[in-house]
Design an enzyme around this catalytic site. Sequence first.
Site, short mmCIF file in Angstrom:
data_model
loop_
_atom_site.label_atom_id
_atom_site.label_comp_id
_atom_site.label_asym_id
_atom_site.label_seq_id
_atom_site.Cartn_x
_atom_site.Cartn_y
_atom_site.Cartn_z
N GLU A 1 11.67 4.96 -8.50
CA GLU A 1 11.57 3.81 -7.60
C GLU A 1 12.19 4.21 -6.26
O GLU A 1 12.96 5.19 -6.18
CB GLU A 1 12.34 2.63 -8.19
CG GLU A 1 11.86 2.18 -9.56
CD GLU A 1 10.46 1.59 -9.55
OE1 GLU A 1 10.18 0.70 -8.75
OE2 GLU A 1 9.64 2.03 -10.37
N LYS B 1 11.28 -3.57 -18.46
CA LYS B 1 10.15 -3.30 -19.36
C LYS B 1 10.48 -3.72 -20.80
O LYS B 1 9.62 -4.24 -21.52
CB LYS B 1 9.78 -1.82 -19.30
CG LYS B 1 9.19 -1.42 -17.95
CD LYS B 1 9.18 0.08 -17.78
CE LYS B 1 8.59 0.50 -16.44
NZ LYS B 1 8.83 1.91 -16.11
N CYS C 1 0.85 -1.19 0.00
CA CYS C 1 0.00 0.00 0.00
C CYS C 1 0.89 1.25 0.00
O CYS C 1 0.80 2.09 0.87
CB CYS C 1 -0.93 -0.02 1.22
SG CYS C 1 -2.29 1.16 1.04
N1 LIG Z 1 5.46 4.13 -8.60
C1 LIG Z 1 5.22 4.02 -9.91
O1 LIG Z 1 5.10 5.03 -10.62
C2 LIG Z 1 5.09 2.69 -10.55
C3 LIG Z 1 5.34 1.53 -9.86
N2 LIG Z 1 5.19 0.32 -10.46
C4 LIG Z 1 5.41 -0.90 -9.74
O2 LIG Z 1 4.41 -1.01 -8.74
C5 LIG Z 1 4.93 -1.73 -7.63
C6 LIG Z 1 4.73 -0.89 -6.37
O3 LIG Z 1 5.44 0.31 -6.54
P1 LIG Z 1 5.26 1.53 -5.51
O4 LIG Z 1 3.87 1.60 -5.05
O5 LIG Z 1 5.86 2.69 -6.20
O6 LIG Z 1 6.21 1.05 -4.33
P2 LIG Z 1 6.22 1.55 -2.82
O7 LIG Z 1 7.59 1.28 -2.30
O8 LIG Z 1 5.69 2.93 -2.71
O9 LIG Z 1 5.17 0.58 -2.12
C7 LIG Z 1 5.43 -0.76 -1.83
C8 LIG Z 1 4.52 -1.19 -0.69
O10 LIG Z 1 4.72 -2.56 -0.42
C9 LIG Z 1 4.88 -2.73 0.99
N3 LIG Z 1 5.71 -3.92 1.21
C10 LIG Z 1 7.01 -4.10 0.92
N4 LIG Z 1 7.40 -5.32 1.27
C11 LIG Z 1 6.31 -5.93 1.81
C12 LIG Z 1 6.09 -7.20 2.35
N5 LIG Z 1 7.07 -8.08 2.45
N6 LIG Z 1 4.84 -7.51 2.77
C13 LIG Z 1 3.84 -6.59 2.68
N7 LIG Z 1 4.01 -5.37 2.17
C14 LIG Z 1 5.23 -5.04 1.75
C15 LIG Z 1 5.54 -1.47 1.45
O11 LIG Z 1 5.37 -1.28 2.83
C16 LIG Z 1 4.77 -0.45 0.61
O12 LIG Z 1 3.51 -0.19 1.22
C17 LIG Z 1 6.38 -2.03 -7.96
O13 LIG Z 1 6.46 -3.31 -8.55
C18 LIG Z 1 6.74 -0.97 -8.98
O14 LIG Z 1 7.79 -1.34 -9.82
C19 LIG Z 1 4.79 0.21 -11.79
C20 LIG Z 1 4.54 1.33 -12.51
C21 LIG Z 1 4.71 2.65 -11.97
N1 LIG Z 2 10.18 4.41 -11.69
C1 LIG Z 2 9.38 4.16 -12.82
C2 LIG Z 2 7.96 4.00 -12.40
C3 LIG Z 2 7.20 3.25 -13.37
O1 LIG Z 2 7.43 2.13 -13.74
C4 LIG Z 2 9.51 5.33 -13.79
O2 LIG Z 2 10.16 6.32 -13.44
O3 LIG Z 2 9.02 5.22 -14.92
#
Ligand SMILES: NC(=O)C1=CN([C@@H]2O[C@H](COP(=O)(O)OP(=O)(O)OC[C@H]3O[C@@H](n4cnc5c(N)ncnc54)[C@H](O)[C@@H]3O)[C@@H](O)[C@H]2O)C=CC1
Ligand SMILES: N[C@@H](CC=O)C(=O)O
Length: 442
Positions: free
Chosen positions: A196, A211, A18
Amino acid sequence: MASSTTDQPALKVAMLGCGVVGSSVATMLVENADDLAARVGARLDLIGIAVRRPERPRPDVPVDPALFTADADTLVRSADIVIEVVGGIDPARELILTAIEHGASVVTANKALLAEDGPTLYAAAADRDVDLYYEAAVAGAIPIVRPMRESLVGDDVQRVLGIVNGTTNFVLDKMDSTGAGFAETVEQAQALGYAEADPTADVEGFDAAAKAAILASLAFHTRVSSADVHREGITEVTAADVQAAREMDAVVKLLAICEVVRDEAGTPSGVSVRVHPAMVPRSHPLASVRDAYNAVFVEATAAGELMFYGKGAGGDPTSSAVLGDVVAVARHRLAGGHGPSESAYADLPVVDMGRAMTRYHISLAVADRPGVLAQVASAFAEHQVSIETVRQRVLGDGDDSRASLVIVTHLASDAALAATVQALSGLDTVDEVVSWMRVEGA
Ligand SMILES: NC(=O)C1=CN([C@@H]2O[C@H](COP(=O)(O)OP(=O)(O)OC[C@H]3O[C@@H](n4cnc5c(N)ncnc54)[C@H](O)[C@@H]3O)[C@@H](O)[C@H]2O)C=CC1
Ligand SMILES: N[C@@H](CC=O)C(=O)O
Ligand code: NA
């Protein structure tokens, strides 16, 4: 707004993570619940959200705090649909496999995991007759996974050229338009939720390489993993490179390039998959992709050129893709059946970077005396590299015995071009190879 009815069927949705994406997905699930129910034909009941610290207050996420749990493993066993937005390899992989084993369909945004070990997950989903959808994993909100997997599956994709990392596009764009420094712009990208958690994945090209692997697998019906992708990030791109690009009416972009390699008879013999900075002429559609936007330019035999453009990062745009997948897999569950599975029948090898065909922009500092041009030209000729343009000017440092030579080549293999740069640096008339960069999209 649609209104829900209590006699509507319900599907149990569990979410893992989350953070930036998860909090936005949870908000949309709650705020759009009635419309989603009407579109799916069943309510999507959020039964739990697995996080590391369930007790932490999350005032921005409008869900019952009792839904937060640290026990992800138990949660995924009772869900119809699992949304994985934790990221990373483990425990995401184990949790997805457990969810599938217990009959759940899975929606994930996790490009790192899919590019490292996608086939294991695709096979598990196929064995259990459930969906594994991942539109958010490539270029965030932009519909590109489904168009590649479904809309273009009757055509032959020849080449995919993508700006698939928002952070690096943001940094390069700011370097081009404002002259801002590298570190400062990376911090801005993090604050905006594009980068990230560890921006190394962005600036060193790991995120774009993951990607690229996913796109190449889809485009060419071949398994490509992140380890197969030639990867160079943007940390070495200097203000001088950006200026050199500007002087040739181009911009520097971090590109993901996936293309079919053909043998002499024209038969596909492999695929080339690479991520590196490149100069892109301003006349190419990808050059106009500014800020943290993404775009994927696809060349297919019958369709010709297509460009998919939009927001590739950030909580809300990424959630749009996640929710689109949730609705799709929910509809499949209600109707019975699932969407298309992985197709890897073509099984083409991934060729070495040296075989990739590209062009170089090379900037040299040379002695300004007779015979220099001839010596430089012969270094190109020895490696069968043809020169397209040469620009010479006296260096503006008051020393009229030195000059700058800017050379742009025709298409040649990357191995030949790299060998040419090495040969140039050994010439006694060349003081320095000031910079070199590949040119794409010309
Ligand atoms: N932020 C972006 O713009 C984008 C992100 N993504 C992908 O989406 C996914 C999530 O990214 P974000 O939300 O940016 O990451 P984030 O780091 O903001 O959120 C990750 C969440 O997972 C939780 N978490 C981590 N390890 C855990 C565990 N062992 N058990 C339960 N919860 C756990 C963390 O506490 C956090 O709430 C990643 O795979 C990322 O590559 C894909 C496209 C765009
Ligand atoms: N860190 C990534 C998030 C999406 O995948 C980006 O900057 O594009
Ligand atoms: Na997408």
